[in-house]
Design an enzyme around this catalytic site. Structure first.
Site, mmCIF file in Angstrom:
data_model
loop_
_atom_site.group_PDB
_atom_site.id
_atom_site.type_symbol
_atom_site.label_atom_id
_atom_site.label_comp_id
_atom_site.label_asym_id
_atom_site.label_seq_id
_atom_site.Cartn_x
_atom_site.Cartn_y
_atom_site.Cartn_z
ATOM 1 N N LEU A 53 0.970 -1.109 -0.071
ATOM 2 C CA LEU A 53 0.067 -0.042 -0.114
ATOM 3 C C LEU A 53 0.918 1.146 0.013
ATOM 4 O O LEU A 53 1.759 1.399 0.918
ATOM 5 C CB LEU A 53 -1.022 -0.018 0.945
ATOM 6 C CG LEU A 53 -2.140 0.764 1.163
ATOM 7 C CD1 LEU A 53 -3.026 0.103 -0.069
ATOM 8 C CD2 LEU A 53 -3.062 0.739 2.356
ATOM 9 N N ASP A 54 0.899 1.890 -1.073
ATOM 10 C CA ASP A 54 1.867 2.886 -1.478
ATOM 11 C C ASP A 54 1.722 4.208 -0.132
ATOM 12 O O ASP A 54 0.667 4.307 0.597
ATOM 13 C CB ASP A 54 1.434 3.790 -2.487
ATOM 14 C CG ASP A 54 1.938 3.152 -3.678
ATOM 15 O OD1 ASP A 54 2.750 1.944 -3.613
ATOM 16 O OD2 ASP A 54 1.404 3.208 -4.664
#
Length: 252
Positions: A53-54
Site C-alpha cells: 500500500l503506497d
C-alpha cells in the site's frame, strides 16, 4: 494507534492513514513511524505485511502474524485471489464505467533499482472502474472558469506498481494529489482551497480466503474525516450506499 478492522490469531488488518510508510525504508531515513512497527506494538507480536500500500494511499492493510501465514497467503495474491476495491477522486468528468487493459512498464527507482533491467517488456495491467459522483466547482483552474471532478470506484485485476494512478492518468483523469502522474494545478487547488495535501486514493475494501479456516473474509473501511468533509462540501451523501463499490465483494 491504528484502527484495527479485523484480528484473529493468524491475521490483523488495519486502516493505514495517508502519509504513513508500511515499513522502514532507506529512501525515507528521517521517518520514525511505520505501520508494521505500530501494528506489532498494538497486537504484541511480529507481523508480516501481505501486500503493498503506497505511502500516500490510505485504507486497508493486511498483515500475517507469522512467516508461515505470510507464505500460505502469497499464492492468493500471485493468482489474483485477493479482491481489492478503491475510491479515488479524479480530474474531469469520467462518464462511463469500463475496464482498462493497458500494459505498464515497471517503474524503477534511480538508486534502488540501478541494476534492474530497464528494457524489460511492459507487464499486463487491468483495472475496472466506475464513476459514482460528479461535481463542478465555480473556481478557475488552468484555462477554464470552473473545475470538474469525479468520484470513481476502482478494482485492480493485476498488481502493478502505481497501477491505479498510472491507469487514471492514461485515461486523462489523473487522481487528485498524485505528485508523480497527476495535474499540479489541480493538486495545488485542493491544497489551497481545502487545506489538505494528500493523494485522494482510498483502499476501501478487501476480500480473501482465510489461510487457516478457508472462510471468505470481507473487510471494508469507512471514509476518513478528510473524505467526509469533501463529500459534505460537494453535496454528496455520506451514506454507505452512495459510494458502494463496483460489485459484491466476493464477485469476480
Amino acid at each position: 494507534m491504528l484502527e484495527i478492522l479485523f484480528e484473529d490469531e493468524h491475521l490483523v488488518a488495519v486502516h493505514k492513514p495517508s502519509g504513513l510508510l508500511v515499513h522502514r525504508s532507506w529512501l525515507a531515513k528521517r521517518e520514525t513511524e511505520f505501520a508494521m512497527q505500530m501494528v506489532r506494538d498494538q497486537v504484541g507480536c511480529h507481523v508480516y505485511p501481505l501486500h503493498r500500500l503506497d505511502r500516500p494511499t490510505s485504507g486497508i492493510l493486511l498483515f500475517g502474524k507469522s512467516a508461515e501465514i505470510a507464505r500460505i497467503m502469497q499464492p492468493q495474491f500471485a493468482e489474483q485471489g485477493i479482491h481489492k476495491e478503491y475510491l479515488a477522486l479524479v480530474r474531469g468528468y469520467l462518464n462511463e464505467a469500463g475496464e482498462l487493459d493497458y500494459p505498464l512498464k515497471e517503474e524503477l527507482d534511480k538508486i534502488a533499482d540501478a541494476q534492474a533491467d530497464k528494457d524489460k517488456e511492459a507487464q499486463e495491467a487491468v483495472t475496472r472502474y466506475r464513476p459514482l459522483h460528479q461535481v463542478e466547482l465555480p473556481y478557475p483552474v488552468g484555462r477554464y472558469d470552473s473545475c470538474r471532478y469525479t468520484l470513481v470506484a476502482m478494482k485492480p485485476l493485476t498488481g502493478r506498481k502505481h497501477q491505479l494512478r498510472r491507469h487514471m492518468a492514461h485515461l486523462r483523469h489523473p487522481i487528485i494529489g498524485d505528485t508523480s502522474h497527476g495535474d499540479g494545478r489541480h493538486n495545488k487547488f485542493y491544497r489551497d482551497h481545502f487545506g489538505v495535501q494528500r493523494l485522494w486514493l482510498l483502499a476501501k475494501a478487501l476480500c480473501f480466503d482465510h489461510p487457516v479456516t478457508g472462510e471468505r473474509i470481507e473487510l471494508e473501511t469507512g471514509l476518513e474525516e478528510e473524505w467526509l468533509r469533501l463529500f459534505e462540501a460537494f453535496g454528496w451523501s455520506t451514506e454507505q450506499k452512495s459510494y458502494r463499490l463496483l460489485e459484491p465483494l466476493g464477485a469476480d
